[in-house]
Design a protein around this motif. Structure first.
Motif, PDB file in Angstrom:
ATOM      1  N   TYR A 149       0.806  -1.158   0.200  1.00  0.00           N
ATOM      2  CA  TYR A 149      -0.021   0.047  -0.050  1.00  0.00           C
ATOM      3  C   TYR A 149       0.805   1.166   0.005  1.00  0.00           C
ATOM      4  O   TYR A 149       0.572   2.174  -0.906  1.00  0.00           O
ATOM      5  N   SER A 150       1.686   1.194   0.923  1.00  0.00           N
ATOM      6  CA  SER A 150       2.636   2.613   1.104  1.00  0.00           C
ATOM      7  C   SER A 150       3.642   2.835  -0.295  1.00  0.00           C
ATOM      8  O   SER A 150       3.494   3.839  -0.675  1.00  0.00           O
ATOM      9  N   ALA A 151       3.963   1.589  -0.916  1.00  0.00           N
ATOM     10  CA  ALA A 151       4.635   1.980  -2.086  1.00  0.00           C
ATOM     11  C   ALA A 151       3.972   2.351  -3.189  1.00  0.00           C
ATOM     12  O   ALA A 151       4.359   3.001  -3.595  1.00  0.00           O
ATOM     13  N   ILE A 152       2.704   1.945  -3.278  1.00  0.00           N
ATOM     14  CA  ILE A 152       1.827   2.294  -4.301  1.00  0.00           C
ATOM     15  C   ILE A 152       1.528   3.780  -4.158  1.00  0.00           C
ATOM     16  O   ILE A 152       1.528   4.665  -5.133  1.00  0.00           O
ATOM     17  N   GLN A 153       1.178   4.276  -2.898  1.00  0.00           N
ATOM     18  CA  GLN A 153       0.831   5.640  -2.436  1.00  0.00           C
ATOM     19  C   GLN A 153       1.955   6.499  -2.859  1.00  0.00           C
ATOM     20  O   GLN A 153       2.067   7.669  -3.115  1.00  0.00           O
ATOM     21  N   ALA A 154       3.249   5.939  -2.672  1.00  0.00           N
ATOM     22  CA  ALA A 154       4.587   6.847  -2.819  1.00  0.00           C
ATOM     23  C   ALA A 154       4.786   7.181  -4.179  1.00  0.00           C
ATOM     24  O   ALA A 154       5.316   8.170  -4.536  1.00  0.00           O
ATOM     25  N   VAL A 155       4.399   6.116  -5.066  1.00  0.00           N
ATOM     26  CA  VAL A 155       4.666   6.560  -6.714  1.00  0.00           C
ATOM     27  C   VAL A 155       3.645   6.734  -7.525  1.00  0.00           C
ATOM     28  O   VAL A 155       4.000   6.959  -8.888  1.00  0.00           O
ATOM     29  N   VAL A 156       2.348   6.281  -7.141  1.00  0.00           N
ATOM     30  CA  VAL A 156       1.469   6.308  -8.130  1.00  0.00           C
ATOM     31  C   VAL A 156       0.521   7.710  -7.920  1.00  0.00           C
ATOM     32  O   VAL A 156       0.176   7.708  -7.003  1.00  0.00           O
ATOM     33  N   GLY A 157       0.226   8.253  -8.896  1.00  0.00           N
ATOM     34  CA  GLY A 157      -0.653   9.619  -8.695  1.00  0.00           C
ATOM     35  C   GLY A 157      -1.695   9.492  -9.831  1.00  0.00           C
ATOM     36  O   GLY A 157      -1.826   8.778 -10.698  1.00  0.00           O
ATOM     37  N   PRO A 158      -2.581  10.642  -9.976  1.00  0.00           N
ATOM     38  CA  PRO A 158      -3.527  10.815 -10.888  1.00  0.00           C
ATOM     39  C   PRO A 158      -2.946  10.626 -12.158  1.00  0.00           C
ATOM     40  O   PRO A 158      -1.896  11.166 -12.808  1.00  0.00           O
ATOM     41  N   GLY A 159      -3.911   9.945 -13.221  1.00  0.00           N
ATOM     42  CA  GLY A 159      -3.502   9.705 -14.542  1.00  0.00           C
ATOM     43  C   GLY A 159      -2.459   8.672 -14.713  1.00  0.00           C
ATOM     44  O   GLY A 159      -2.207   8.196 -15.962  1.00  0.00           O
ATOM     45  N   ASP A 160      -2.038   8.215 -13.591  1.00  0.00           N
ATOM     46  CA  ASP A 160      -0.624   6.926 -13.826  1.00  0.00           C
ATOM     47  C   ASP A 160      -1.496   5.628 -14.199  1.00  0.00           C
ATOM     48  O   ASP A 160      -2.503   5.332 -13.736  1.00  0.00           O
ATOM     49  N   GLU A 161      -0.770   4.775 -15.122  1.00  0.00           N
ATOM     50  CA  GLU A 161      -1.417   3.474 -15.171  1.00  0.00           C
ATOM     51  C   GLU A 161      -0.644   2.426 -14.205  1.00  0.00           C
ATOM     52  O   GLU A 161       0.640   2.673 -14.243  1.00  0.00           O
ATOM     53  N   GLU A 187      11.128   7.497  -0.664  1.00  0.00           N
ATOM     54  CA  GLU A 187       9.832   7.852  -1.124  1.00  0.00           C
ATOM     55  C   GLU A 187       8.812   6.875  -0.334  1.00  0.00           C
ATOM     56  O   GLU A 187       7.807   7.385   0.284  1.00  0.00           O
ATOM     57  N   LEU A 188       9.324   5.532  -0.123  1.00  0.00           N
ATOM     58  CA  LEU A 188       8.406   4.806   0.746  1.00  0.00           C
ATOM     59  C   LEU A 188       8.045   5.545   2.158  1.00  0.00           C
ATOM     60  O   LEU A 188       7.150   5.472   2.480  1.00  0.00           O
ATOM     61  N   ARG A 189       9.474   5.618   2.808  1.00  0.00           N
ATOM     62  CA  ARG A 189       9.309   6.071   3.996  1.00  0.00           C
ATOM     63  C   ARG A 189       8.502   7.219   4.343  1.00  0.00           C
ATOM     64  O   ARG A 189       7.721   7.646   5.317  1.00  0.00           O
ATOM     65  N   LYS A 190       8.386   8.052   3.110  1.00  0.00           N
ATOM     66  CA  LYS A 190       7.388   9.518   3.229  1.00  0.00           C
ATOM     67  C   LYS A 190       6.022   8.926   3.566  1.00  0.00           C
ATOM     68  O   LYS A 190       5.362   9.681   4.361  1.00  0.00           O
ATOM     69  N   VAL A 191       5.536   7.967   2.809  1.00  0.00           N
ATOM     70  CA  VAL A 191       4.125   7.452   3.302  1.00  0.00           C
ATOM     71  C   VAL A 191       4.140   6.829   4.497  1.00  0.00           C
ATOM     72  O   VAL A 191       3.276   6.828   5.261  1.00  0.00           O
ATOM     73  N   HIS A 192       4.918   5.593   4.656  1.00  0.00           N
ATOM     74  CA  HIS A 192       4.826   4.808   5.730  1.00  0.00           C
ATOM     75  C   HIS A 192       4.939   5.595   7.076  1.00  0.00           C
ATOM     76  O   HIS A 192       4.079   5.412   7.807  1.00  0.00           O
TER      77      HIS A 192
END
Ligand code: PMP
Ligand code: GLN
Length: 385
Positions: A98-110, A250-255
């Motif tokens: 979950y955290s990895a996905i939130q860290a790198v995926v944003g609106p418009g991304d596939e 980036e992961l830790r920013k969300v974690h």
């Protein structure tokens, strides 16, 4: 109120466990062992709590546990990882994903994911504002069609979610699959989220190919692991993510805003356990292969077909000989008529094919597997008489 996930209900694992509880059926649905964990691990957790390790652990995880994990990765895959900058302790693999996905995926991304896929990936992508593009695994072997994967990859593809050994397909990716994945990553610039929670559960002498062993993929991937699987303790909720320093940042920013830090005493306990039993994990392939074979042998003449299971702690069951009803209906029928709870495969799909497959968990005592086989054989005999 408007839902952010209007089509999402309660997970199939929770639903089936609940039904098993209500009906008193033998629960071979949700993946969890029904036998005790190593008593030494129990002692270590209790000792850590008694020793007063009951306040916040560091956000990224206890240094000693991260060092032991780095040593484990080195031993298992022969690659060095920096515990300080590349290992993060998470609340099970679920939080790492979950955290990895939130860290790198944003609106418009596939995000490219396979069909079927573990159920937590797609909701996490959608909550991040992204869209999952699903590519079917090819039946009957659940293999990869890399030409099709390439066709569905575009400049918008931010992340590819890979899972080997695969839940629920029980298939494993080979070296050629890893090479194809790497080629795609190089061409598209996408990152990889590699779910390797069943890393130690590969059968028949096969090897698990971790993305960490591939020079390019190691720099572009989040590799996710779970002590829930490796230590037979799904309730410990202890997992970790190994990734290159930039990705780890980036992961830790969300974690840090998601779970912040993970229960302290279990981290101490597992760190000590890994020091005492550095080989832990290496016996899991033989352990689960014996369970797989026990169940397969016991069901060999049942009429249920048993597709190959190359890894994970599951075995698929093909009920085609007993009709072509929808898998949700057949799972319910099995629950009522055989008192065995199994997981249907359609909830793992965006576009379920017309298959007749259920998933059974083999991480059970031999007596449980024997009893499940007895009930399934009796069901089969009644159904065909
Ligand atoms: N990924 C896969 C493929 C799984 O099967 C599971 C759990 N069965 C998870 C992730 C979640 O692992 P954890 O229990 O450590 O959160
Ligand atoms: N991962 C487990 C399985 O595949 C279930 C975990 C859960 O219930 N979320 O059965």
């Amino acid at each position: 109120m408007q839902s952010k996930l209007p089509d999402v209900g309660t997970t199939i694992f929770t639903v089936v466990s609940r039904r098993a509880h209500e009906t008193g059926a033998l629960n071979l649905g949700q993946g969890f062992p029904d036998y005790d964990i190593d008593p030494r691990l129990t002692e270590l957790v209790a000792a850590a709590m008694r020793a007063g390790y009951n306040q916040y652990a560091p956000m990224e995880g206890l240094p000693v546990l991260r060092e032991r994990i780095a040593a484990k990765v080195q031993r298992t895959y022969g690659v060095p990882v920096d515990p300080e900058r590349q290992v993060t302790i998470t609340l099970g693999a679920t939080e790492a994903l979950y955290s990895a996905i939130q860290a790198v995926v944003g609106p418009g991304d596939e995000v490219l994911a396979f069909d079927p896929a573990y159920d937590s990936y797609e909701p996490a992508v959608r909550l991040a504002g992204g869209r999952c593009v699903r590519v079917p695994l090819t039946l009957p072997q659940f293999g990869y069609d890399w030409r099709r994967v390439r066709e569905r990859t575009s400049a918008r593809t931010r992340l590819i979610i890979f899972n080997s050994p695969h839940n629920p397909a029980c298939s494993i990716a080979g070296a050629a699959d890893l090479a194809a994945l790497a080629e795609l990553v190089e061409r598209s610039g996408a990152l990889v989220l590699s779910d390797e929670v069943y890393e130690h559960m590969v059968f028949d002498g096969a090897t698990h190919h971790s993305v960490l062993t591939h020079p390019l993929l190691a720099t572009r991937s989040f590799a996710v692991f779970s002590f829930g699987k490796t230590l037979h303790a799904t309730g410990l909720r202890l997992g970790y993510c190994v990734a290159a320093p930039g990705l780890t940042t980036e992961l830790r920013k969300v974690h840090q805003f998601n779970t912040f830090s993970i229960a302290t005493a279990p981290q101490h306990a597992v760190a000590t356990y890994l020091a005492e039993r550095p080989q832990c994990g290496t016996d899991l392939a033989a352990f689960f292969q014996a369970k797989r074979d026990r169940l397969r042998t016991a069901l060999a003449n049942s009429g249920f077909r048993l597709p190959p299971a190359q890894g994970t702690y599951f075995q698929l069951l093909d009920y085609g000989a007993f009709g072509a009803s929808h898998d949700l209906l057949f799972a319910e029928r099995l629950l009522r008529e055989a008192q065995v709870a199994a997981i249907p495969l359609s909830p793992f799909y965006q576009e379920p094919p017309r298959t007749t497959l259920l998933r059974l968990c083999i991480a059970k005592q031999d007596a449980t597997l024997d009893e499940a086989a007895r009930r399934l054989n009796a069901f089969a005999a009644r159904a065909t008489s």
